[in-house]
Design a protein around this motif. Structure first.
Motif, PDB file in Angstrom:
ATOM      1  N   UNK A   1       5.688 -15.189   9.981  1.00 20.11           N
ATOM      2  CA  UNK A   1       6.261 -15.449  11.300  1.00 20.11           C
ATOM      3  C   UNK A   1       5.674 -16.718  11.919  1.00 20.11           C
ATOM      4  N   UNK A   2       5.536 -17.767  11.095  1.00 21.04           N
ATOM      5  CA  UNK A   2       5.041 -19.045  11.590  1.00 21.04           C
ATOM      6  C   UNK A   2       3.530 -19.152  11.676  1.00 21.04           C
ATOM      7  N   UNK A   3       2.815 -18.073  11.369  1.00 23.05           N
ATOM      8  CA  UNK A   3       1.346 -18.094  11.417  1.00 23.05           C
ATOM      9  C   UNK A   3       0.780 -18.272  10.006  1.00 23.05           C
ATOM     10  N   UNK A   4      -0.261 -19.088   9.897  1.00 22.72           N
ATOM     11  CA  UNK A   4      -0.864 -19.358   8.594  1.00 22.72           C
ATOM     12  C   UNK A   4      -2.085 -18.464   8.403  1.00 22.72           C
ATOM     13  N   UNK A   5      -1.960 -17.502   7.507  1.00 21.11           N
ATOM     14  CA  UNK A   5      -3.087 -16.627   7.165  1.00 21.11           C
ATOM     15  C   UNK A   5      -3.752 -17.215   5.933  1.00 21.11           C
ATOM     16  N   UNK A   6      -5.039 -17.506   6.058  1.00 18.82           N
ATOM     17  CA  UNK A   6      -5.762 -18.170   4.979  1.00 18.82           C
ATOM     18  C   UNK A   6      -6.417 -17.165   4.027  1.00 18.82           C
ATOM     19  N   UNK A   7      -6.642 -17.621   2.815  1.00 16.64           N
ATOM     20  CA  UNK A   7      -7.357 -16.819   1.834  1.00 16.64           C
ATOM     21  C   UNK A   7      -8.714 -16.385   2.402  1.00 16.64           C
ATOM     22  N   UNK A   8      -9.004 -15.096   2.301  1.00 17.66           N
ATOM     23  CA  UNK A   8     -10.268 -14.568   2.814  1.00 17.66           C
ATOM     24  C   UNK A   8     -10.193 -14.036   4.230  1.00 17.66           C
ATOM     25  N   UNK A   9      -9.093 -14.300   4.938  1.00 22.20           N
ATOM     26  CA  UNK A   9      -8.944 -13.793   6.303  1.00 22.20           C
ATOM     27  C   UNK A   9      -8.822 -12.265   6.299  1.00 22.20           C
ATOM     28  N   UNK A  10      -9.431 -11.646   7.309  1.00 19.57           N
ATOM     29  CA  UNK A  10      -9.301 -10.202   7.490  1.00 19.57           C
ATOM     30  C   UNK A  10      -8.020  -9.896   8.239  1.00 19.57           C
ATOM     31  N   UNK A  11      -7.348  -8.830   7.826  1.00 20.44           N
ATOM     32  CA  UNK A  11      -6.073  -8.435   8.417  1.00 20.44           C
ATOM     33  C   UNK A  11      -6.159  -6.961   8.808  1.00 20.44           C
ATOM     34  N   UNK A  12      -5.829  -6.651  10.057  1.00 23.96           N
ATOM     35  CA  UNK A  12      -5.779  -5.260  10.518  1.00 23.96           C
ATOM     36  C   UNK A  12      -4.329  -4.844  10.669  1.00 23.96           C
ATOM     37  N   UNK A  13      -3.952  -3.812   9.936  1.00 19.96           N
ATOM     38  CA  UNK A  13      -2.582  -3.311   9.946  1.00 19.96           C
ATOM     39  C   UNK A  13      -2.486  -2.123  10.893  1.00 19.96           C
ATOM     40  N   UNK A  14      -1.602  -2.222  11.881  1.00 16.87           N
ATOM     41  CA  UNK A  14      -1.446  -1.162  12.878  1.00 16.87           C
ATOM     42  C   UNK A  14      -0.333  -0.200  12.427  1.00 16.87           C
ATOM     43  N   UNK A  15      -0.693   0.806  11.661  1.00  9.46           N
ATOM     44  CA  UNK A  15       0.292   1.761  11.168  1.00  9.46           C
ATOM     45  C   UNK A  15       0.981   2.485  12.310  1.00  9.46           C
ATOM     46  N   UNK A  16       0.209   2.902  13.305  1.00  8.41           N
ATOM     47  CA  UNK A  16       0.778   3.659  14.426  1.00  8.41           C
ATOM     48  C   UNK A  16       1.745   2.806  15.235  1.00  8.41           C
ATOM     49  N   UNK A  17       1.491   1.511  15.322  1.00  5.81           N
ATOM     50  CA  UNK A  17       2.426   0.605  15.990  1.00  5.81           C
ATOM     51  C   UNK A  17       3.696   0.454  15.174  1.00  5.81           C
ATOM     52  N   UNK A  18       3.541   0.267  13.872  1.00  7.17           N
ATOM     53  CA  UNK A  18       4.703   0.116  12.988  1.00  7.17           C
ATOM     54  C   UNK A  18       5.629   1.318  13.091  1.00  7.17           C
ATOM     55  N   UNK A  19       5.043   2.504  13.234  1.00  2.80           N
ATOM     56  CA  UNK A  19       5.839   3.728  13.308  1.00  2.80           C
ATOM     57  C   UNK A  19       6.540   3.912  14.654  1.00  2.80           C
ATOM     58  N   UNK A  20       6.276   3.013  15.614  1.00  8.73           N
ATOM     59  CA  UNK A  20       6.998   3.012  16.898  1.00  8.73           C
ATOM     60  C   UNK A  20       7.860   1.749  17.054  1.00  8.73           C
ATOM     61  N   UNK A  21       8.140   1.061  15.951  1.00  7.70           N
ATOM     62  CA  UNK A  21       8.898  -0.182  16.002  1.00  7.70           C
ATOM     63  C   UNK A  21      10.379   0.120  16.209  1.00  7.70           C
ATOM     64  N   UNK A  22      10.934  -0.350  17.333  1.00  8.08           N
ATOM     65  CA  UNK A  22      12.340  -0.047  17.628  1.00  8.08           C
ATOM     66  C   UNK A  22      13.308  -0.842  16.755  1.00  8.08           C
ATOM     67  N   UNK A  23      12.792  -1.772  15.974  1.00  3.80           N
ATOM     68  CA  UNK A  23      13.640  -2.459  15.006  1.00  3.80           C
ATOM     69  C   UNK A  23      13.874  -1.605  13.761  1.00  3.80           C
ATOM     70  N   UNK A  24      13.121  -0.537  13.657  1.00  2.00           N
ATOM     71  CA  UNK A  24      13.235   0.318  12.473  1.00  2.00           C
ATOM     72  C   UNK A  24      13.548   1.773  12.806  1.00  2.00           C
ATOM     73  N   UNK A  25      13.052   2.236  13.956  1.00  3.84           N
ATOM     74  CA  UNK A  25      13.284   3.620  14.357  1.00  3.84           C
ATOM     75  C   UNK A  25      14.075   3.658  15.663  1.00  3.84           C
ATOM     76  N   UNK A  26      15.107   4.475  15.701  1.00  2.00           N
ATOM     77  CA  UNK A  26      15.892   4.646  16.927  1.00  2.00           C
ATOM     78  C   UNK A  26      15.104   5.488  17.922  1.00  2.00           C
TER      79      UNK A  26
END
Length: 399
Positions: free
Chosen positions: A301-326
């Motif tokens: 999405x236009x952001x450059x994630x570099x090798x070695x960068x830490x990434x936090x995945x928000x599962x609970x946020x993803x499960x409330x995404x209105x682009x995927x769940x009605x």
């Protein structure tokens, strides 16, 4: 403006407004602590399935911390020994080998009967009471008792093991202080000692339990795992489903009480229990955050994630995404299909998801069958200070 504040008390109490702002304003967000926060369903799932995003650097971080404190005269090495073979912390080829090995000996035969017996034991002892604590009296002991029986551990040990596992699992928190690490190391040392004793006992007198099967199966491997690796696997299997199952049952019963129309529907149609559990996992599953490390430079999405960068995945946020769940903020126990990612995705998909779901389904179903008019007076309970695995401390309930 800092959009990522996982330790803010208001976000511990209710993180979903923070997640919503992240999805809307900065779905790929560089936090003040340096890691990237990923909050949309499509991005989270893509990274979970991408082999170029490795499991988080918790082992590396722990080992660096151990070295640092060793130079100051503090030995915290038991932590590294205890978690060295935790599947959620390691990557292929070691991850593939250990996961395949565990799956080769672990089946789900007769598990339902074990779970139901434990549920009956716990609920029958409370029938003469007017109130119970859903966490302490039901959700917390149930998975502990179940895994003890599966692994062939004396049930008399389960209270002590519960305390130790609750302390060790804090190693998965986003941030740990030195005092935290001291407590975690003490728990790790005790668990290593206990499971080493079980290893020796079952080597000499194997049974039909999971530990015995792992020991026997390991003897037949072309390159057997070391005793140290086996002990770490035992610890992982014991604690892996503890906090998540506790969270699923207690948080699930809380949300059903907050949605009386859904509770009535479930009481009326108990066959909806499996769908209800999937919906409770989507709506507010116990695992909110997972960590990954970028193994290559990449664009999101236009952001450059570099090798070695830490990434936090928000599962609970993803499960409330209105682009995927009605209507994602609506609890709907009849929701179908329900492709939530409460247990992750890809090669690190939760090994014991089936056991957690069976315990959650049977526990919640049996509880509302016996106590259909249960009432939770405090609808704003105190949550544990850990957004990675989000659980309630206590949950008093009138029955």
């Amino acid at each position: 403006m800092n959009l990522w504040a996982p330790l803010d008390p208001k976000n511990i109490q209710d993180p979903f407004p923070m997640y919503a702002v992240l999805r809307q304003k900065a779905p790929i967000y560089k936090s003040q602590t340096g890691e990237w926060i990923i909050s949309r369903y499509a991005d989270v799932k893509e990274i979970l399935k991408d082999p170029d995003f490795k499991s988080g650097n918790k082992l590396e971080w722990i080992n660096r911390g151990i070295t640092y404190f060793k130079n100051k005269g503090e030995d915290l090495s038991h932590i590294a020994v205890a978690i060295n073979s935790f599947l959620l912390l390691i990557n292929p080829p070691e991850h593939t080998r250990i996961r395949k090995f565990i799956n080769s000996v672990w089946d789900n035969k007769e598990v339902d009967q074990l779970i139901l017996e434990n549920i009956d034991t716990l609920l029958n002892t409370k029938k003469r009471f007017k109130t119970i604590d859903i966490v302490d009296d039901f959700a917390k002991p149930l998975p502990n008792m179940t895994i003890c029986k599966i692994m062939g551990i004396s049930i008399s040990h389960y209270e002590r093991l519960s305390v130790l596992s609750n302390n060790l699992v804090k190693v998965l928190n986003l941030y740990n202080s030195f005092k935290d690490l001291v407590r975690i190391d003490a728990a790790a040392q005790s668990l290593i000692s206990l499971f080493k004793e079980l290893l020796e006992t079952k080597k000499n007198n194997p049974g039909n339990d999971l530990i015995s099967k792992l020991i026997t199966g390991n003897d037949g491997e072309p390159e057997p795992l070391s005793d140290e690796a086996l002990i770490s696997i035992f610890i992982f299997l014991f604690i892996a489903g503890q906090e998540t199952t506790i969270g699923l049952i207690s948080t699930g019963l809380l949300h059903l009480s907050q949605h009386p129309d859904q509770l009535k529907e479930l009481i009326r149609k108990p066959e909806l229990a499996p769908r209800a559990v999937d919906e409770l996992l989507r709506y507010d599953g116990p695992v909110h955050l997972l960590g990954r490390i970028a193994a290559r430079d990449t664009q999101f999405d236009g952001q450059h994630i570099r090798e070695g960068d830490a990434v936090t995945l928000c599962l609970a946020s993803a499960n409330r995404d209105d682009q995927y769940f009605e209507n994602p903020d609506l609890l709907d126990i009849s929701r179908h299909p329900n492709r939530h990612i409460a247990f992750g995705s890809g090669i690190h998909f939760c090994l014991g998801d089936w056991l957690a779901k069976r315990q959650g389904t049977l526990a919640i179903g049996k509880f509302i069958e016996i106590y259909p008019k249960y009432h939770i007076p405090d609808q704003t309970p105190q949550w544990n200070d850990n957004l990675s695995i989000r659980t309630i401390r206590h949950l008093s309930c009138s029955i």
